[in-house]
Design an enzyme around this catalytic site. Structure first.
Site: not given
Length: 408
Positions: A364, A388, A391
């Site tokens: 929280g 490197e 995604s």
């Protein structure tokens, strides 16, 4: 050939526990300070050198572990401690892998020891591939290497960016274009020895995360390096260029790109780094959920929290298994026929982002403050889906491998 197993042997467990102790006792207590300072944590690197963690011998032992699990195990434990400091400790390894992947035995023996120095005088190294206009698009690289046959020297000109340890390194490994007509197949890697004229540090980046790791531009202006600093040697380069030209004309075997050879070897290791960060955030969230009370009971008693933690742990374990599989395949010489290396980095890096975000949510308001480490872990985790190979690039590699089609 080592049999595949999910059980670490006694030696591996001993190394794992040793690394975990160093991460808990040395790295974690220093993490917040060096994140705030945004400086290379030289004292911590020196401590790692004194105990033998920051050394060529240690990484060689892990790299040549016949099960393939030495490096991912080490990365997970160190990055469990703190990603920024851990990257400062292991960042030299990318340059070392670049030499191992492309260099001769003589080059390996000459240059890798100089990358580390010793416990009394620690050094670091930098692998320089990305450029302002050529990150994932390696074919757009502009740094040039021209051979001066009369002097048997290569002359390098260009600017590299996003270089870990760039400018402060004792040894730089630089990827440059030798034959622009061959695109990414016309690249080669070069050693730039210490104190070589013409190499300088450009902009040092102030980053969102991994702030204890030095990241900067490297500027190359008429940098001259001896012919023996071409990794692999000129004869091997000429042969590779000839094959690439033949393939460009008539099709044939694929010729490996110098930078890609380094990244292919390091992707599962990056996945292990992400697993370490994700595991650290999960453990903080689990402990918090057990002790934090709301409405008279620990918040873990609520399914909304407990189910999140169950998913977090499942994803972390799945990511580790993908990393271990890819690492085992690499060491045993099994080809990544389904891009298993990219799979491991993709899933582990996305898991780290997701798990660290969930950890903040479980804590929280406390999770949003710097009083708790999950805020830093979340910032650090963002890098795993970027460096490197993003995604998106990992998905492209996987899709191309599975389909055999030139997907763009």
């Amino acid at each position: 050939m080592a049999e595949f197993t999910l059980e670490l042997n006694d030696d591996q467990k001993q190394v794992r526990d040793w690394l975990h102790g160093f991460a808990a006792d040395v790295i974690r207590p220093a993490a917040a300070e060096w994140d705030e300072r945004e400086e290379t944590p030289w004292p911590v690197i020196q401590e790692a050198a004194k105990v033998g963690i920051y050394s060529l011998d240690f990484y060689a032992q892990q790299f040549f572990d016949p099960t393939g699990l030495g490096i991912p195990m080490a990365m997970e434990e160190l990055f469990w401690g703190d990603a920024g400091i851990a990257l400062s400790i292991v960042g030299t390894g990318l340059a070392a892998v670049g030499v191992l992947a492309n260099g001769t035995e003589e080059q390996i023996g000459t240059w890798i020891p100089q990358m580390y120095g010793d416990a009394n005088d620690v050094k670091v190294a930098a692998f320089c591939s990305s450029e302002p206009d050529a990150g994932s698009d390696v074919a757009s690289m502009r740094t040039r290497a021209v051979y001066d046959q009369a002097k048997d020297e290569w002359v390098l000109n260009g600017t590299k960016t996003w270089a870990t340890n760039g400018g402060i390194a004792n040894v730089h490994v630089v990827v440059a274009v030798v034959d622009a007509e061959l695109g990414s197949k016309g690249h080669a890697s070069f050693i730039v020895p210490p104190n070589t004229p013409g190499l300088s540090q450009g902009q040092k980046f102030k980053k969102h995360g991994i702030r204890a790791s030095h990241t900067a531009e490297v500027v190359l202006e008429d940098v001259r390096v001896p012919g023996h600093c071409l990794l692999g040697g000129k004869e091997k380069l000429d042969q590779r260029m000839a094959r690439a030209r033949e393939r460009a004309q008539s099709g044939g075997e694929r010729v490996k790109n110098a930078a890609m050879a380094t990244f292919e070897a390091s992707r599962p290791a990056v996945g292990a780094m992400a697993v370490g960060t994700a595991r650290a955030a999960y453990e903080v969230a689990l402990d918090y959920a057990k002790t934090r009370t709301q409405f008279g009971r620990p918040i873990i008693d609520n399914q909304g929290i407990a189910f999140q933690l169950a998913d977090m742990r499942t994803q972390i374990d799945a990511a580790r298994l993908l990393v271990w599989r890819a690492s085992w395949m690499a060491i045993t010489g099994k080809p990544f026929e389904s891009a298993e290396g990219s799979m491991s980095k993709l899933y582990a890096s996305e898991t780290a982002k997701k798990v660290t975000a969930q950890a903040i949510q479980i804590l929280g308001g406390n999770g949003f403050t710097r009083e708790y480490p999950v805020e830093r872990m979340h910032r650090d985790a963002a890098i795993y889906t970027i460096f490197e190979g993003t995604s998106e690039i990992q998905r492209l590699v996987i899709a191309r491998t599975l389909s055999g089609m030139p997907i763009r």
